[in-house]
Scaffold this motif. Structure first.
Motif, short mmCIF file in Angstrom:
data_model
loop_
_atom_site.label_atom_id
_atom_site.label_comp_id
_atom_site.label_asym_id
_atom_site.label_seq_id
_atom_site.Cartn_x
_atom_site.Cartn_y
_atom_site.Cartn_z
N LEU A 172 11.74 2.70 11.50
CA LEU A 172 10.87 2.04 10.53
C LEU A 172 9.91 1.10 11.27
N GLU A 173 10.46 0.38 12.23
CA GLU A 173 9.60 -0.51 13.04
C GLU A 173 8.64 0.29 13.91
N ASP A 174 9.12 1.41 14.40
CA ASP A 174 8.28 2.30 15.21
C ASP A 174 7.10 2.81 14.38
N ALA A 175 7.35 3.17 13.13
CA ALA A 175 6.28 3.67 12.25
C ALA A 175 5.22 2.59 12.03
N SER A 176 5.68 1.35 11.94
CA SER A 176 4.73 0.26 11.75
C SER A 176 3.93 0.02 13.03
N ALA A 177 4.62 0.06 14.16
CA ALA A 177 3.96 -0.25 15.43
C ALA A 177 3.00 0.85 15.86
N HIS A 178 3.31 2.11 15.56
CA HIS A 178 2.55 3.21 16.15
C HIS A 178 1.82 4.11 15.17
N SER A 179 2.23 4.09 13.90
CA SER A 179 1.73 5.13 13.01
C SER A 179 1.06 4.60 11.76
N VAL B 107 2.88 -9.52 -7.55
CA VAL B 107 2.83 -10.00 -6.16
C VAL B 107 3.29 -8.92 -5.19
N VAL B 108 4.33 -8.20 -5.56
CA VAL B 108 4.81 -7.13 -4.68
C VAL B 108 3.70 -6.11 -4.47
N ALA B 109 3.04 -5.73 -5.56
CA ALA B 109 1.95 -4.74 -5.44
C ALA B 109 0.83 -5.28 -4.56
N ALA B 110 0.49 -6.53 -4.77
CA ALA B 110 -0.60 -7.12 -3.98
C ALA B 110 -0.21 -7.22 -2.50
N SER B 111 1.05 -7.58 -2.25
CA SER B 111 1.50 -7.70 -0.85
C SER B 111 1.49 -6.34 -0.16
N ALA B 112 1.91 -5.32 -0.90
CA ALA B 112 1.90 -3.97 -0.32
C ALA B 112 0.47 -3.55 -0.02
N LYS B 113 -0.41 -3.82 -0.95
CA LYS B 113 -1.84 -3.49 -0.76
C LYS B 113 -2.38 -4.20 0.49
N ALA B 114 -2.01 -5.46 0.61
CA ALA B 114 -2.52 -6.24 1.75
C ALA B 114 -2.00 -5.67 3.08
N LEU B 115 -0.71 -5.30 3.10
CA LEU B 115 -0.15 -4.70 4.32
C LEU B 115 -0.86 -3.37 4.61
N ALA B 116 -1.05 -2.58 3.58
CA ALA B 116 -1.71 -1.28 3.75
C ALA B 116 -3.12 -1.47 4.31
N ALA B 117 -3.79 -2.50 3.82
CA ALA B 117 -5.19 -2.71 4.22
C ALA B 117 -5.31 -3.07 5.70
N LYS B 118 -4.21 -3.62 6.25
CA LYS B 118 -4.25 -4.04 7.66
C LYS B 118 -4.10 -2.87 8.64
N THR C 126 -4.56 0.26 10.93
CA THR C 126 -5.74 0.83 11.59
C THR C 126 -5.49 2.24 12.14
N VAL C 127 -4.23 2.63 12.20
CA VAL C 127 -3.91 3.96 12.73
C VAL C 127 -3.96 4.98 11.59
N THR C 128 -4.60 6.11 11.83
CA THR C 128 -4.71 7.14 10.80
C THR C 128 -3.81 8.32 11.14
N ARG C 129 -3.00 8.71 10.17
CA ARG C 129 -2.17 9.90 10.37
C ARG C 129 -2.85 11.10 9.69
#
Lengths: 560, 560
Positions: A121-128, A228-239, A241-244
């Motif tokens: 899960l951390e790997d997906a965040s760091a690399h993907s 808030v959960v939806a907004a937080s998820a959106k904010a994380l998603a917006a950050k 930069t890697v495209t799969r």
């Protein structure tokens, strides 16, 4: 009701969202939601009920599957939100009764698998470009909090009641077994004296203090929760930069399984129960994988087949499955030979195609190969790589299997057909959990020697004798000695204590720098291994044994 | 013949070269020689004979004493040569029968102490201009080779017979317990596949292969032995650039020991066996230490007394001795309060004097303080530092005891007499085994907060409430709550499983980067802890239990 797995049944690590019993996966734009909805009546093995979103191996197999599928099949997803279908409980951790009923080797392998899943899960965040958010609307205990710790962000409901907690030490006399202690202080940088208070407070910590101490990132009231959960998820998603992508469906593996053999398209694992040995065989590709151009297996298209999946993906998914089954279903298979067969040039060409491809899908395949090779490093069995036939193909990504093995035996043949080859796959992408490449780990402290091997490899295949001189082969021998030497080495290895070998291999394999990952496996798992065997936890009067019963545990008080 | 220690006798870590039974220390110019000449009839406890230069705790206590004394009493020595009085054996390692007779907690503490002694040898080389040479003229097995690995250089006799070896895994089903595996691959950078072969080959590796694999540095024939060893020692000595001195004799500690209390001049350890708790008290200095100017206690001069030794040295030597006795003689003392009493300004003045002093002796004192603080970090007991009286003096080097504790409780008093103070001692010299200072470890990932504490500390004492706000105190409470809160915290801690606490504390205390040292304690010791308890080694049919008997061990074959 489908029956639980019986002891002795092979463990199936393959599943599919359509068959999940414990999670609900939904995708909405760039957000995926994984709702933990553990079905208490479907434990992995009979004998316990999965109450209060507690988990066992079956639950974690589905979780691992979901994370993997989101990476490949839902490339549009930039953030996965973990939540629960219960109103007052997010997750109460690994099921205690399951642990109490399990053998020591199962417990240790269960912890290792859950650790790997969380690291991925951390790997997906760091690399993907796939972030994760733990939306903890209720009790978040033990392994439940460890799952949250593996996410990029933790949101806790502020209802005067819901707490995060590690009750393992006070209630069960064991440690949080899934990297929790390390993530607490090393990843989230919770002050160590506060971590000490937290880990010995069974009821956990809630509200403002949880936020102040850095145990969670946000506190949110029930009324504002969804928003808030939806907004937080959106904010994380917006950050991200890697495209799969493009989306590619993972085809079923469907190995043929007998008590002595696992057969996949490219991988074969044969077990000799009497000798406590095994043979792992990986076949090279039939043709060169193509990664660019139109994707062959679009999501929503016709069901993929084994034949339509690139070798680079398929063979490593098979290897991954075989390693997991080896760990769980063949605990007494102590020493394995690792052989390859096929065309080295085709392996190298696949590596080149993969490295050159520009698609996110190709990058995901390489990341998967990297994870599978780490799973191999982290499998507590002795691996002896063997090159003793002319069609052996320890080339490129398959050479990593020889470099990761405890030893590498090569036969010196007259016409130098038996050889190893390097490719772009050996130049640094496939890091071990220490962060070093396998070549750099082999020549730790002498990086020039790794460069020398790569320079020599660029000129063509390296036959056995030269491979030994260069430091790739452990032992190269001609046909007068080879067979006997290898046979004796395997017999000797199979005669040694498995515990001592596990500790020895863990110390020698992970040479060099340490990381969160090596700390988790090398330190935390080692402590856990010990603590699980102590009378204070699993003895007749131990805390784990007596959990849920009126009797108080009785401890041996000597500190060590 | 002097009797061996009986079970229950207090363990004495103090000795003197004039009383050594197992080593002969001689000094010739800038070379010291430590001849291992183990007296088989003087084991630490009755029940086994120390044959073939095998060692036990008594042998290692003398070794630790010798290294310490060379640093302080023989500053002219630039290289210490380890050799043996036997012709065919250098050292055959820890005595197996001793291990077989020992409790698990003794074994673990024995391994920890021997590890510390070897790390101190490396510390002397790194910081104090004292190199070491292992002159292995004969069998160098197990812990004997681990001692050699801790030296800067290993010379092995080339007689067609003498080998270095780690027979632990094949013969005893345990691991080399004194950092050997880590030193093999991480320090000497032996290739991991070769290390694998070496560690599973009971007879070891000799001659050219030992040299080629990097297991030893030089091979020397018997005829040239004395000459080459002398030349190698000279060459190592010539490389040293750090100057120690002037010579200072270490005065006897001679604590008053009762079953409930250890009393030194500046340190007191009180044990409540029924509650499984203890109280450690360190008194601050009566006057400011003087380090420059004429040394007060020259070698060869009148015997030093406790009164003539600077507080900075004396108090930490006492603390060191108390920690060792705590580990070995009070295994059930699980939770300790740590208090200080005295004048904070005088502590700070001693720190300043020590930091400003230009003599090698002063530097040695600081290094000793650093080592003692590491011994404290590495003691597997819960430490709660407590400041609850106006004469508490957690200042400078004594503040490190609060920062190293698992928690720090401070009473908020009306007139803010209870406070902590920083000094030059907190600015980075006293690194933990991770390489971080205790302040940086406390605020891992937030170095600005450590700087903020130091900046604030420069302005004067920090009272309890502010200390809590700055992150120094874990809990600050006023006198309505304080006593109850502390009492309950201690009772709760004393009720938890000692095994789980050891694992938990080891994971939380050593936050941050890892080093050879943290790998040895955090990984290797953890594995060893587990493996020592497995039936395969110490069970009825285990390899360690059956060593030396005709019966073959019987193993449980499941890998974990």
């Amino acid at each position: 009701m489908e029956r639980a797995q019986s002891p002795g049944d092979p463990t199936t690590f393959e599943t599919h969202p359509s068959r999940y019993k414990h999670w609900k996966l939904s995708v909405n734009g760039d957000i995926a939601t994984l709702v933990m909805a553990v079905d208490g009546d479907h434990p992995h093995k009979p004998g316990y009920e999965l109450k209060l979103n507690s988990y066992d191996l079956s639950v974690d197999i589905e979780l691992a599957d979901a994370i993997q599928r989101i990476r490949f099949e839902h490339p549009e997803v930039k953030c996965v939100v973990f939540t629960a279908d219960l109103d007052r409980v997010f997750c109460s951790g690994a099921n205690i009764y399951m642990l109490g009923l399990s053998t020591h080797s199962f417990k240790v392998n269960f912890c290792k698998f859950t650790n790997e899943t969380r690291l991925y899960l951390e790997d997906a965040s760091a690399h993907s470009g796939l972030a994760s958010l733990a939306a903890c609307k209720g009790t978040t205990a033990g392994g439940g909090y460890e799952l949250a710790l593996a996410c990029d962000e933790i949101v806790l409901v502020d209802d005067g009641n819901s707490a995060v907690s590690f009750p393992e030490t006070p209630l069960l006399a064991v440690l949080p077994g899934t990297g929790g202690l390390t993530r607490l202080v090393d990843k989230r940088k919770v002050r160590r004296d506060r971590a000490d208070v937290f880990c010995t407070t069974a009821e956990g910590i809630k509200g403002k203090r949880a936020k102040d101490w850095g145990l969670v990132d946000q506190l949110v009231s029930r009324t504002k929760w969804d928003e808030v959960v939806a907004a937080s998820a959106k904010a994380l998603a917006a950050k991200q930069t890697v495209t799969r992508g493009p989306a590619v469906q993972l085809s079923p593996l469907e190995p043929k399984v007998t008590p002595e053999k696992l057969s996949y398209r490219f991988v074969e694992l044969t077990v000799d129960a009497r000798e406590r040995t095994g043979a792992l065989l990986v076949r090279g590709p039939d043709k060169v994988d193509a990664f660019d151009g139109a994707p062959k297996m679009e999501a929503g298209g016709p069901a993929p087949t084994a034949g339509s999946e690139p070798w680079s993906l398929r063979a490593f998914r098979e290897l991954d499955d075989a390693l997991l089954r080896l760990r769980f279903d063949y605990p007494e298979c102590n020493v394995l030979t690792v052989r390859t067969t096929g065309n080295a040039e085709t392996v190298k060409a696949c590596d080149e195609a993969l490295a050159k491809a520009t698609s996110g899908f190709a990058r995901e395949v390489r990341h998967l190969q990297r994870r599978v090779l780490k799973r191999y490093d982290n499998t507590a069995r002795s691996f002896y790589a063997v090159a003793d036939t002319a069609d052996s193909c320890f080339a490129g990504v398959l050479l990593e299997l020889a470099l990761g093995a405890d030893r590498f035996y090569m036969l010196i043949d007259g016409d130098e057909k038996i050889a190893v080859s390097t490719s772009v796959a050996n130049t640094g992408f496939f890091t071990t959990s220490t962060g070093l490449s396998r070549l750099d780990a082999r020549f730790y402290g002498e990086p020039a020697r790794a460069q020398k091997v790569l320079a020599r490899g660029a000129d063509g295949a390296i036959a056995s004798e030269e491979a030994e001189q260069l430091g790739i082969a452990t032992i190269a021998a001609d046909d007068i000695d080879f067979e006997d030497e290898l046979r004796i080495a395997i017999e000797e290895r199979a005669s040694l204590s498995p515990d001592a070998l596990t500790g020895m291999e863990a110390s020698l394999r992970f040479v060099g720098p340490e990381t969160l990952e090596t700390k988790i496996f090398g330190r935390l798992s080692a402590w856990q291994n010990w603590i699980f065997t102590r009378p204070n936890s699993t003895g007749e009067h131990g805390a784990l044994t007596l959990y849920g019963q009126p009797e108080r545990p009785q401890f041996q008080w000597k500190r060590t």
